[in-house]
Design a protein around this motif. Structure first.
Motif, PDB file in Angstrom:
ATOM      1  N   GLU A   1     -20.290  31.795 -56.097  1.00 40.56           N
ATOM      2  CA  GLU A   1     -19.744  32.406 -55.085  1.00 40.56           C
ATOM      3  C   GLU A   1     -19.043  31.393 -53.718  1.00 40.56           C
ATOM      4  O   GLU A   1     -17.967  31.563 -53.231  1.00 40.56           O
ATOM      5  N   LYS A   2     -19.664  30.314 -53.660  1.00 36.93           N
ATOM      6  CA  LYS A   2     -19.249  29.256 -52.650  1.00 36.93           C
ATOM      7  C   LYS A   2     -17.974  28.705 -53.126  1.00 36.93           C
ATOM      8  O   LYS A   2     -16.921  28.672 -52.355  1.00 36.93           O
ATOM      9  N   GLN A   3     -17.816  28.562 -54.380  1.00 35.85           N
ATOM     10  CA  GLN A   3     -16.389  27.942 -54.974  1.00 35.85           C
ATOM     11  C   GLN A   3     -15.413  29.200 -55.041  1.00 35.85           C
ATOM     12  O   GLN A   3     -14.283  28.832 -54.445  1.00 35.85           O
ATOM     13  N   TRP A   4     -15.624  30.385 -54.917  1.00 29.72           N
ATOM     14  CA  TRP A   4     -14.506  31.207 -54.949  1.00 29.72           C
ATOM     15  C   TRP A   4     -14.284  31.500 -53.443  1.00 29.72           C
ATOM     16  O   TRP A   4     -13.194  32.031 -53.041  1.00 29.72           O
TER      17      TRP A   4
ATOM     18  N   ILE B   1     -10.461  31.556 -52.196  1.00 32.59           N
ATOM     19  CA  ILE B   1     -10.032  32.483 -51.066  1.00 32.59           C
ATOM     20  C   ILE B   1      -9.251  31.809 -50.094  1.00 32.59           C
ATOM     21  O   ILE B   1      -8.205  32.275 -49.485  1.00 32.59           O
ATOM     22  N   VAL B   2      -9.876  30.856 -49.447  1.00 32.65           N
ATOM     23  CA  VAL B   2      -9.254  30.112 -48.080  1.00 32.65           C
ATOM     24  C   VAL B   2      -8.368  29.245 -48.829  1.00 32.65           C
ATOM     25  O   VAL B   2      -7.048  29.140 -47.905  1.00 32.65           O
ATOM     26  N   LYS B   3      -8.586  28.658 -49.857  1.00 29.56           N
ATOM     27  CA  LYS B   3      -7.553  27.323 -50.085  1.00 29.56           C
ATOM     28  C   LYS B   3      -6.537  27.497 -51.419  1.00 29.56           C
ATOM     29  O   LYS B   3      -6.007  26.795 -51.556  1.00 29.56           O
TER      30      LYS B   3
ATOM     31  N   GLN C   1     -27.259  32.089 -46.906  1.00 27.74           N
ATOM     32  CA  GLN C   1     -26.162  31.374 -46.096  1.00 27.74           C
ATOM     33  C   GLN C   1     -24.703  31.403 -46.696  1.00 27.74           C
ATOM     34  O   GLN C   1     -23.564  31.775 -45.932  1.00 27.74           O
ATOM     35  N   VAL C   2     -24.495  31.342 -47.974  1.00 31.14           N
ATOM     36  CA  VAL C   2     -23.403  31.442 -48.849  1.00 31.14           C
ATOM     37  C   VAL C   2     -23.068  33.034 -48.740  1.00 31.14           C
ATOM     38  O   VAL C   2     -21.542  33.151 -48.290  1.00 31.14           O
ATOM     39  N   ALA C   3     -23.907  33.983 -48.908  1.00 32.06           N
ATOM     40  CA  ALA C   3     -23.535  35.216 -48.914  1.00 32.06           C
ATOM     41  C   ALA C   3     -23.198  35.615 -47.350  1.00 32.06           C
ATOM     42  O   ALA C   3     -21.831  36.438 -47.508  1.00 32.06           O
TER      43      ALA C   3
END
Length: 181
Positions: free
Chosen positions: A63-66, A70-72, A116-118
């Motif tokens: 999830e953190k990688q996706w 989304i941003v970069k 936190q990631v969520a």
């Protein structure tokens, strides 16, 4: 989680539906590890290498990688175009450890990291342009060449749901507990 509830109340339409689908998938994944000790969360119960704690850890990392994608966009994916057959042993071990709960890790910390990631994904969902398109990194498992932010969020939901099912099977094999039924 309070962050999730706060985000949910501000979302409408499509964003609300995506938020709720992701919240439900996360709930079922977290529900499978309720009441487990750290040693149980790290235990294999099937032929698979997967463990309940390892699945929490993996879903968090994915999830953190996706989020970064989304941003970069594609630039966020460090493995873009990598020849996986030529990875150095330490890179292979690091990747494999993403699926394992290591001795020095505890389930409560893994769950807190996941929360936190969520929360960050939920914040992105509230504000990001869903129609932004990013080129996907080169990898043998992608059929498509580009994804919208919307499609990326759907992928996070699918990944979380799939691994919640894995966790349910592992938990049932561990102590007979089931998410449903």
């Amino acid at each position: 989680m309070s962050t999730m509830a706060t985000t949910e109340t501000t979302l409408t339409g499509e964003r609300s539906d995506l938020f709720q689908a992701l919240a439900n998938a996360r709930h079922f994944l977290r529900f499978t590890v309720r009441g487990l000790s750290d040693s149980q969360a790290a235990q294999r119960t099937t032929d698979s290498e997967l463990t309940p704690g390892g699945l929490i850890k993996h879903v968090t990392a994915v999830e953190k990688q996706w989020q970064e994608f989304i941003v970069k966009g594609r630039a966020a994916m460090a493995w873009d175009g990598a020849d996986f057959s030529k990875m150095p042993p330490e890179a292979v071990e690091a990747f494999q450890n993403e699926f394992r709960m290591l001795r020095e890790e505890c389930l409560d910390e893994l769950l807190e990291n996941y929360a936190q990631v969520a929360a960050r994904t939920d914040a992105l969902l509230a504000e990001v342009d869903m129609d932004t398109v990013h080129e996907l990194p080169k990898a043998p498992w992608f059929v498509d060449t580009h994804w919208t932010v919307r499609r990326t969020l759907l992928h996070i939901i699918a990944e979380t749901t799939q691994h919640a099912g894995h966790a349910d099977i592992i938990r049932e094999s561990l102590d007979g507990q089931k998410t449903m039924g």
